[in-house]
Design a protein around this motif. Structure first.
Motif, mmCIF file in Angstrom:
data_model
loop_
_atom_site.group_PDB
_atom_site.id
_atom_site.type_symbol
_atom_site.label_atom_id
_atom_site.label_comp_id
_atom_site.label_asym_id
_atom_site.label_seq_id
_atom_site.Cartn_x
_atom_site.Cartn_y
_atom_site.Cartn_z
ATOM 1 N N HIS A 361 0.837 -1.196 0.000
ATOM 2 C CA HIS A 361 0.000 0.000 0.000
ATOM 3 C C HIS A 361 0.874 1.248 0.000
ATOM 4 C CE1 HIS A 361 -3.832 2.026 1.906
ATOM 5 N NE2 HIS A 361 -3.560 2.475 0.689
ATOM 6 N N ARG A 364 2.260 1.908 -3.398
ATOM 7 C CA ARG A 364 1.274 2.501 -4.313
ATOM 8 C C ARG A 364 1.055 3.974 -3.996
ATOM 9 N NH1 ARG A 364 -4.058 -1.063 -4.475
ATOM 10 N NH2 ARG A 364 -4.713 0.527 -5.972
ATOM 11 N N LEU A 365 1.006 4.294 -2.694
ATOM 12 C CA LEU A 365 0.796 5.689 -2.306
ATOM 13 C C LEU A 365 1.951 6.553 -2.792
ATOM 14 C CD1 LEU A 365 -0.489 5.131 1.334
ATOM 15 C CD2 LEU A 365 -1.789 6.210 -0.499
ATOM 16 N N GLU A 368 1.671 7.322 -6.301
ATOM 17 C CA GLU A 368 0.610 8.293 -6.590
ATOM 18 C C GLU A 368 1.025 9.713 -6.211
ATOM 19 O OE1 GLU A 368 -1.967 7.556 -8.218
ATOM 20 O OE2 GLU A 368 -3.447 9.137 -7.889
ATOM 21 N N GLN A 396 -7.555 11.927 0.950
ATOM 22 C CA GLN A 396 -8.435 11.436 -0.109
ATOM 23 C C GLN A 396 -8.367 9.939 -0.321
ATOM 24 O OE1 GLN A 396 -7.833 13.748 -3.728
ATOM 25 N NE2 GLN A 396 -7.050 15.381 -2.434
ATOM 26 N N ALA A 397 -7.240 9.341 0.081
ATOM 27 C CA ALA A 397 -7.090 7.912 -0.192
ATOM 28 C C ALA A 397 -7.914 7.080 0.773
ATOM 29 C CB ALA A 397 -5.619 7.519 -0.091
ATOM 30 N N LYS A 398 -8.092 5.839 0.372
ATOM 31 C CA LYS A 398 -8.879 4.929 1.189
ATOM 32 C C LYS A 398 -7.951 4.142 2.106
ATOM 33 C CE LYS A 398 -12.222 1.161 0.758
ATOM 34 N NZ LYS A 398 -13.047 1.751 1.840
ATOM 35 N N VAL B 102 -4.005 8.879 -10.770
ATOM 36 C CA VAL B 102 -3.454 7.827 -11.618
ATOM 37 C C VAL B 102 -3.989 6.475 -11.150
ATOM 38 C CG1 VAL B 102 -1.357 6.696 -12.389
ATOM 39 C CG2 VAL B 102 -1.366 9.180 -12.041
ATOM 40 N N ASP B 103 -3.763 6.184 -9.860
ATOM 41 C CA ASP B 103 -4.144 4.897 -9.284
ATOM 42 C C ASP B 103 -5.521 5.061 -8.633
ATOM 43 O OD1 ASP B 103 -2.241 2.584 -7.158
ATOM 44 O OD2 ASP B 103 -4.253 2.458 -8.033
ATOM 45 N N ALA B 105 -7.946 3.303 -7.718
ATOM 46 C CA ALA B 105 -8.455 2.423 -6.666
ATOM 47 C C ALA B 105 -7.924 2.797 -5.287
ATOM 48 C CB ALA B 105 -8.084 0.975 -6.986
ATOM 49 N N LEU B 106 -6.946 3.698 -5.250
ATOM 50 C CA LEU B 106 -6.408 4.119 -3.958
ATOM 51 C C LEU B 106 -7.392 4.987 -3.190
ATOM 52 C CD1 LEU B 106 -2.673 5.275 -4.385
ATOM 53 C CD2 LEU B 106 -3.536 3.502 -2.862
#
Lengths: 539, 539
Positions: A361, A364-365, A368, A396-398, B102-103, B105-106
């Protein structure tokens, strides 16, 4: 609305210059210590007036005592004593010679013979007029009630002692733990009873303001061969402790814990019931603790001794320190975490300094965030803008909700036990909610409803707890109360809201109590759901 | 209640160890700066949430502006602008490149196609079941309302600017006035608008927490040939200012005053009405000031411009600094006065450092204190016990009530004018009480009642002012409100409490606002008397 030209020379209102009023001096910047700030704004910390100060002092000492015992997994034994100190005894404690009044006319309650006759005559005339008006059918003009003494009047003094079987404190740390405001251990993210980390320090500040007498601390840690005895007060201006005595004494019985003693102005008369109410509610929410409370004075009929026995050996796990959830942090906090982290690079920082960011995770962050970010980059080299970028993405992210594992609720079993112990109701139902989250902080709500009980008042009796301390005054909880009351249709469950003796218990634990502000409404939703669930289960 | 032996080894409740929970470290004492304290407890200062923070920022800046103009006896001209800053503009201000997602799903609001189908299907099934239950006559089980996003969601940013024609600030003082918490000029005994002396500093702390952007100050003092421009932020940990820019600029128009600009997170949507309400009430209580308020954004229909013209050139006298009244002082304060006094002996000290102690009175008091006191003794040599003795005597002796000469009420004329200006009622009645005293502090209550007015809501509209600032949130005032409402029988004056449009205005000025704690009841008594007097006069 029209615009008018501003007039250059205002017309000043009348200003009488009395001898004591002075023109403002040149303004000078003064630096104030945190201790001074809290001395001048003591109402923030619950020291609004002498009676409330007595209550808050008891509260702070009891809560520290519980925290202390629980921190070493000891079933708490807490003894509180309030000893009324008459003026002559107080004077001898201070080293003052007790004096009789000499110049009687100096005193506020002094009334000359002449003045007394005058007052009685006036009162007689007023009564005569009112009687006359009544017969004539005229409206009776209310005489304004006597305002009484404008000043504070005679002060009442109390020695407040609290003894526990907890952890104790390291010998060398004690002066700073009591005599320095804004130093403390409760600064990680954890469910804590304490609010500002002020605790006993405010009691010390209040004693300095009202009696001038120092605080006395006895303490011993487990397996320590000695008992620390320390007498100190606080230098308000410098915000440092002023130690009178700091020595090691014998510890023959291998006692461990702490005993704190402070002499303050208070008001037992006005706050007696609140203090006893608090102790009683403490016993409800903490049935694994043994409490003793004593009020001692010259008048035997005023004296009180209450013992709350332990009803269980089941102690909830201690709250655990946890990392912050990404959605709960602000810029300052992120920067502080960067400053304090031992991790080198951004990937490790994200992974380890926050909850619910796994390695994939985090990768990925970082992807981004943008091309100027990389997993290997040194986290302490992040610019302010880059921190803002992280903050934005966090918002903003989950992220998975924080778990409630770090929390320590009262526990349904203990809540039930406490209610039964204190109220002796005919029926009890309890409910424990699952962990929810608000603004990135986990919280758990537990609720209980009881019906009946010999000493319970008719109607709804609400008991509120935040982080397992009773709330008797907090406004936020009033909203919880109102929400819970208005949104539950008691008659659906064959409960008569007015006649039946109903106890409603709501306990919330969190790393940040979401009582105030927008959090209130949210808790309101939960309370309704939970209470409904409680109702369904018990009837 | 029986006593049971305490069990030595408690049975621990179940504790799941999750990867993220850690055992508590060794406790370490940490020193916290006042700035850190207020950052972590910003709700004390009115910064509970972004919307409230926007409101409080406006409040603090406006009140400073008024204080500043009044301090040089200038009719205030205050301009407030809130400019909404969209995210892309904010990013460029920060120096961040605006990025597209971009990502996907995040993100928190991301929903896969599959999840969407699933949700719609579930909702359809729920509706089906409810319809079925309804036909069968079963109770419809309420589906819990969607909790919505748990985090804070997308942030909104605003540039808040406040410009005044006041005193300005000395060039060299500006960094410390904004970037150091607990330094300030408002520390004498005076009626002040400010509460903690935090004011704009909290706004700066909030901007550091929410945007990281510095505060900008332009200032010039009367007859100064230059304008100071300063850009700074605050080092939270050290509690010192961090200056980015501090220079002198041309002042061709001989402007004097200050312009403060700060960029913060806020919420105009939720606090719009409160902010406008505040400005409107400010105009009521300060009709000698000219206000302009603007909200500016990309959406023209959201924009607001409001101007409140000056209606009078009559400005109340500025509040005067005064000495303390003997009945209002505590031990710490007496000691501080002793430390700070320029007077040599006890007689002069008593005479000059307190109000309402004349020379003969001081001599009698000294006589009453005891044989170890004398008029000539050096005041700085007083022992702690002797200070306690003085404190005791102060509490019991009779002193004339402090006069209200140091106070600056709104003024009946201005209150009336303000009410008429803002509400356009059919009828107004005002009343100004004489100075009263509470705990040694003088206070004055002024009240007004209005009936009718095109835009006034039906029923009771309460407007409360403390030291001439509107109170929209303070709980204490709720008690004032409730007391005023419940204890006035409106029908006695042929006013229908529900249908008529009633405005009730209560303004209290004091060197210490006796709103909270035991003072509330006292004010309640006064309000009733005054309101009754108001009624009698108007009908």
């Amino acid at each position: 609305m029209d615009e008018r030209e501003s007039s250059e020379s205002p017309i000043q209102g009348k200003k009488s210059k009395s001898k004591t009023a002075r023109k403002p001096k040149e303004t000078v910047l003064k630096q104030k210590s945190p201790a001074e700030f809290f001395a001048e704004n003591k109402n923030i910390a619950g020291f609004d007036n002498p009676g409330k100060s007595l209550y808050t002092t008891v509260r702070e000492l009891v809560e520290n005592a519980l925290d202390s015992a629980e921190s070493i997994s000891k079933l708490p034994v807490v003894e509180v004593t309030i000893e009324e100190i008459k003026k002559s005894k107080f004077n001898s404690m201070i080293g003052l010679v007790d004096r009789e009044r000499v110049d009687a006319a100096l005193y506020d309650d002094y009334e000359t013979e002449k003045a007394r006759e005058k007052r009685l005559a006036k009162e007689a005339r007023t009564q005569e007029i009112q009687a006359k008006n009544a017969t004539l059918g005229k409206k009776v003009k209310e005489t304004p009630a006597s305002k009484g003494i404008k000043g504070r009047g005679e002060a009442s003094f109390y020695r407040v002692t609290c003894k526990d079987n907890g952890k104790g404190m390291p010998h060398d740390d004690i002066p700073n733990m009591f005599g320095r405001v804004l130093s403390g251990t409760k600064y990680g993210l954890k469910q804590t009873r304490g609010k500002f980390g002020l605790g006993a320090k405010m009691a010390l500040i209040w004693s300095k303001m009202s009696t001038g007498l120092p605080i006395e601390i006895s303490s011993s840690m487990k397996n320590q061969s000695y008992i620390t005895f320390c007498r100190l007060d606080i230098d308000i201006h410098k915000n440092i402790p002023h130690v009178h005595l700091h020595e090691k004494r014998e510890n023959k019985e291998f006692w461990h814990g702490a005993e704190i003693q402070v002499v303050i102005e208070g008001n037992w008369t006005t706050y007696r019931s609140k203090i006893l109410h608090y102790m009683r509610q403490m016993a409800v929410i903490t049935p694994y603790a043994q409490f003793q409370f004593k009020f001692v004075s010259d008048a035997p009929d005023k004296n009180v001794t209450v013992r709350f026995a332990r009803r269980t050996d089941v102690m909830p796990p201690i709250p655990l320190e946890t990392k912050h959830h990404p959605s709960s942090v602000d810029l300052l906090l992120i920067k502080r975490l960067i400053t304090e982290t031992s991790k080198q690079n951004l990937l490790q920082f994200l992974q380890h300094e926050f909850v619910n960011i796994s390695k994939p995770h985090a990768e990925r962050l970082i992807g981004e965030m943008g091309p100027d970010f990389s997993s290997k980059m040194a986290v302490k080299s992040l610019t302010s803008q880059q921190v803002v970028r992280i903050h934005q993405l966090f918002r903003q992210a989950k992220f998975d909700d924080p778990s409630g594992h770090c929390l320590s609720p009262a526990g349904e079993y203990n809540l039930r036990l406490g209610i039964i112990k204190e109220l002796n109701p005919d029926m009890v139902a309890t409910y424990s909610g699952s962990a929810q989250v608000f603004e990135g902080h986990p919280f758990i709500v537990e609720a209980g409803v009881s019906i009946g009980g010999k000493d319970v008042k008719q109607g709804l009796n609400i008991f509120r707890f935040a982080n397992r301390i009773p709330l008797l005054f907090e406004q936020g909880a009033d909203v919880v109360t109102r929400t819970a009351l208005k949104r539950i249709n008691w008659s659906n469950y064959k409960i008569n809201q007015i006649q039946d003796k109903i106890g409603v218990f709501v306990s919330i634990v969190s790393t940040k109590i979401p009582f105030k502000g927008t959090g209130k409404e949210y808790i309101g939703d939960d309370i309704t759901e939970i209470a409904s669930a409680v109702k369904v289960r018990s009837f």
